[in-house]
Motif scaffolding. Structure first.
Motif, mmCIF file in Angstrom:
data_model
loop_
_atom_site.group_PDB
_atom_site.id
_atom_site.type_symbol
_atom_site.label_atom_id
_atom_site.label_comp_id
_atom_site.label_asym_id
_atom_site.label_seq_id
_atom_site.Cartn_x
_atom_site.Cartn_y
_atom_site.Cartn_z
ATOM 1 N N UNK A 299 0.838 -1.195 0.000
ATOM 2 C CA UNK A 299 0.000 0.000 0.000
ATOM 3 C C UNK A 299 0.876 1.249 0.000
ATOM 4 N N UNK A 300 0.518 2.186 -0.860
ATOM 5 C CA UNK A 300 1.357 3.361 -1.083
ATOM 6 C C UNK A 300 1.465 4.251 0.153
ATOM 7 N N UNK A 301 0.342 4.579 0.787
ATOM 8 C CA UNK A 301 0.363 5.541 1.887
ATOM 9 C C UNK A 301 1.144 5.017 3.096
ATOM 10 N N UNK A 302 0.892 3.801 3.597
ATOM 11 C CA UNK A 302 1.681 3.308 4.732
ATOM 12 C C UNK A 302 3.171 3.254 4.433
ATOM 13 N N UNK A 417 -2.487 10.965 9.170
ATOM 14 C CA UNK A 417 -2.645 10.586 7.757
ATOM 15 C C UNK A 417 -2.670 9.075 7.606
ATOM 16 N N UNK A 418 -1.814 8.390 8.334
ATOM 17 C CA UNK A 418 -1.798 6.928 8.285
ATOM 18 C C UNK A 418 -3.115 6.352 8.774
ATOM 19 N N UNK A 419 -3.603 6.838 9.914
ATOM 20 C CA UNK A 419 -4.852 6.332 10.470
ATOM 21 C C UNK A 419 -6.037 6.653 9.564
ATOM 22 N N UNK A 420 -5.958 7.766 8.837
ATOM 23 C CA UNK A 420 -7.057 8.155 7.961
ATOM 24 C C UNK A 420 -7.150 7.279 6.720
ATOM 25 N N UNK A 421 -6.072 6.595 6.366
ATOM 26 C CA UNK A 421 -6.039 5.803 5.138
ATOM 27 C C UNK A 421 -6.110 4.300 5.389
ATOM 28 N N UNK A 422 -6.352 3.896 6.616
ATOM 29 C CA UNK A 422 -6.518 2.476 6.893
ATOM 30 C C UNK A 422 -7.814 2.280 7.658
ATOM 31 N N UNK A 423 -8.424 1.107 7.553
ATOM 32 C CA UNK A 423 -9.634 0.848 8.332
ATOM 33 C C UNK A 423 -9.326 0.885 9.823
ATOM 34 N N UNK A 520 9.546 12.731 0.052
ATOM 35 C CA UNK A 520 8.796 11.473 0.181
ATOM 36 C C UNK A 520 7.344 11.742 0.558
ATOM 37 N N UNK A 521 7.087 12.759 1.368
ATOM 38 C CA UNK A 521 5.730 13.030 1.846
ATOM 39 C C UNK A 521 4.846 13.729 0.825
ATOM 40 N N UNK A 522 5.415 14.317 -0.211
ATOM 41 C CA UNK A 522 4.630 15.110 -1.157
ATOM 42 C C UNK A 522 3.484 14.335 -1.805
ATOM 43 N N UNK A 523 3.661 13.055 -2.173
ATOM 44 C CA UNK A 523 2.543 12.346 -2.829
ATOM 45 C C UNK A 523 1.407 11.937 -1.894
ATOM 46 N N UNK A 524 1.575 12.077 -0.579
ATOM 47 C CA UNK A 524 0.520 11.659 0.348
ATOM 48 C C UNK A 524 -0.668 12.602 0.203
#
Length: 626
Positions: A299-302, A417-423, A520-524
């Motif tokens: 997964x891209x975001x994690x 951001x991590x918590x927002x993109x995972x269940x 590294x953070x720019x694509x999030x």
């Protein structure tokens, strides 16, 4: 006769459904809550202090043992143990109870800290620091778990950033005050007392939590044997050997300057590569609940958050460990003054954490503040790298502030951001994933920067010293940083210039890491914090109001446990239930429901996976990466 029993049912089975007299985490009194939080935050502060206590003490310690080239091990040993053992305490807390696990962590930390103060050799001190790190990882885990149950779980995702920002203040103070405290105590009483004076404070923390940590929480769990089987022993062991071998390689090759052909250089390098491959294979195919969740690697975001955490930690610990050395070896200040130069970093980290939490709570967004303030660490490290002997007090004292403030904002926003993109059902898995990268980055920041520093220092000294006794002089300067003040003026000038150019290279390495972390953070992407992927088995939490979640009134429908209780068996037929609000449908099923520790997890990477609500499985899972 009670409707819950019959003549054929043993009376001893009635205890699991008997009402509890102790309150739940939402019902405890203010004094009890404050007592728990006092114990938690004191322990968190001391654990963070231990991470940064050593830098200002390094010249005094290494000079006493005449082994400055091994000084980096005092930091890496503690951080390596913390990174390796932190995930394991999430499971141990379910077996031993919160209080039992907390007592074990404090025991390790206390024994290690006492041994540090009584060490008679550098080797003994390094081993003692590792033992203290084992306990430090446990203190971090138990503290964040308890904080989650009592505070963070009451809030929505949007509000959790603010609550976590408040908790991070104590972590920031610990990281920032470690250097000044170490320097002051070293100057006044000697470096050994910087370790020994911590023991009474640890005992006070343990006393607070032991007395007050008596609430009960609803939920169910698995048997002790089942939980112990799910601990990733082999994965943790292979990670420990791999990272430890890499540290040994960096030390022998660059700190001790042994040739590449030496077996003491080749062997740890080969071991590190082999055990890293084993670690990956174990995590992918063997471990029932791996520390490094395989599905998140796809997964891209994690992955981006993990890379950011790694690089941010490298930047933080590179500067934290080597910035005070500039003032001791180049400016020739004492340890206390050198340590005080880290204090602005502590204050800015605390302010940055609160600021990020407040802004996310106020706007429900995290990307814009990350884009704006995420570049601050790069600016701060550039300012630090431009420092020189004639720099004014503004640059000497305040150039570190942008780094501390910016990195605090980054860590807070990346967690959310991590918590927002995972269940929500994979919260513990996801945060454990990010925390692992952060822990390895802390170790790498000290180890890699130390290798760069020692390698450059030796070459710089060889370029400047051409005396017949050059080898002996160079070894003396490298192994005894405090001896610089006793050198004759000409040789002292050479030593100070050599330390200056070496430290500037370290600061340049930190700048490169900070810039790469920003890229590294720019694509999030941005994501609305009022909505997030959820598990199908869990109802949405209350709206963002910063008010406690409602507590069910029907206490007979809750299976409650105490923080100091161990887990006992729950039948397999019950595993499919949601653990958030379990309900007993019959007297017999109610009697089968046993105690477990808690269904609530930590937002800082606790791998407590017995709850479907926010535990999940590290072996299988899926998330929406949009």
């Amino acid at each position: 006769m009670s409707p819950l029993t019959s003549e054929r049912e043993p009376l001893l089975l009635r205890s699991p459904v008997s009402p509890k007299t102790r309150p739940g985490p939402h019902e405890i009194s203010k004094s009890m809550r404050y007592g728990i939080l006092a114990g938690v935050w004191i322990a968190t502060f001391l654990s963070s202090v231990n991470m940064t206590l050593v830098p200002t003490m390094l010249p005094s310690i290494s000079s006493e043992f005449e082994k400055s080239h091994q000084a980096s091990w005092l930091g890496t040993a503690y951080l390596l143990a913390t990174a390796t053992f932190t995930p394991l305490y999430g499971r141990l807390a379910n077996v031993m109870g919160r209080r039992g696990a907390a007592q074990l962590a404090v025991l390790f930390t206390g024994l290690g800290t006492v041994a540090c103060g009584l060490s008679t050799s550098m080797e003994m001190l390094i081993v003692s620091r590792f033992i203290a790190g084992i306990g430090g990882g446990g203190i971090n885990t138990i503290s964040t778990q308890v904080h989650t149950i009592v505070v963070s779980d009451m809030y929505s995702l949007r509000d959790r950033g603010l609550a976590q920002g408040v908790a991070s203040v104590f972590n920031g103070f610990g990281l920032g005050f470690g250097g000044p405290l170490g320097g002051l105590i070293t100057d006044w009483f000697g470096w050994r007392w910087a370790f020994l004076c911590q023991i009474p404070i640890f005992l006070i923390s343990l006393l607070f939590t032991t007395i007050n940590l008596r609430y009960v929480t609803k939920g169910k769990g698995k048997s002790t044997i089942e939980v112990l089987k799910r601990i990733d022993y082999f994965g943790s062991f292979t990670l420990l050997v791999s990272v430890g071998s890499m540290l040994l390689f960096l030390s022998t090759r660059f700190n001790e300057n042994l040739p590449w052909s030496d077996a003491r250089v080749i062997a740890p390098l080969v071991l590190s590569i082999v055990f890293f491959i084993l670690f990956v294979l174990v995590e992918l195919y063997v471990a029932p609940e791996p520390v490094l969740a395989p599905f998140l690697l796809k997964q891209r975001i994690p992955v981006l958050v993990g890379m950011s955490n790694f690089l941010v930690s490298i930047t933080n610990f590179t500067i934290t460990y080597f910035f005070p050395m500039w003032f001791q070896t180049v400016m020739l200040t004492n340890a206390s003054i050198a340590g005080l130069h880290i204090l602005p970093n502590s204050l800015s980290m605390s302010v940055g954490s609160l600021f990020a939490g407040y802004m996310m709570h106020r706007t429900g967004k995290y990307k814009m503040i990350n884009l704006i303030f995420g570049i601050f660490p790069f600016i701060g490290t550039i300012l630090i790298s431009q420092i020189h002997e004639n720099s004014g007090w503004v640059q000497s004292w305040f150039s570190i502030i942008p780094m501390g403030f910016g990195n605090a904002v980054v860590l807070q926003t990346m967690l959310i951001a991590l918590l927002a993109h995972i269940p929500e059902s994979h919260m513990a898995v996801g945060t454990g994933f990010g925390q692992l990268f952060r822990g390895i980055g802390q170790v790498g920041g000290v180890a890699i920067s130390s290798a760069i520093f020692q390698s450059k220092l030796e070459s710089a000294l060889r370029e400047r010293i051409h005396d017949p006794n050059a080898e002996e002089i160079i070894a003396h300067i490298r192994q005894n940083a405090r001896a610089i003040v006793t050198l004759e003026p000409e040789l002292q000038r050479i030593a100070r210039d050599s330390y200056a150019v070496s430290l500037k290279m370290v600061f340049a390495f930190a700048s490169a890491s900070a810039l790469l972390a920003y890229i590294v953070r720019l694509p999030i992407p941005e994501k609305d914090l009022d909505s997030r992927p959820r598990s199908n088995s869990v109802a949405p939490p209350p709206s963002s109001t910063l008010s406690p979640a409602p507590v069910p009134n029907n206490r007979s429908e809750e299976r409650e446990i105490s923080p100091d209780d161990s887990i006992v068996t729950t039948p397999d037929s019950e595993i499919g239930e949601t653990d958030a609000f379990p309900v007993s449908s019959s007297p017999r099923s109610a009697m089968r429901h046993k105690r477990r520790l808690s269904t609530f997890e930590s937002p800082d990477g606790v791998m407590d996976l017995e709850s479907r609500r926010i535990g999940g499985s590290a072996r299988t899972g899926s998330i929406d990466d949009s």
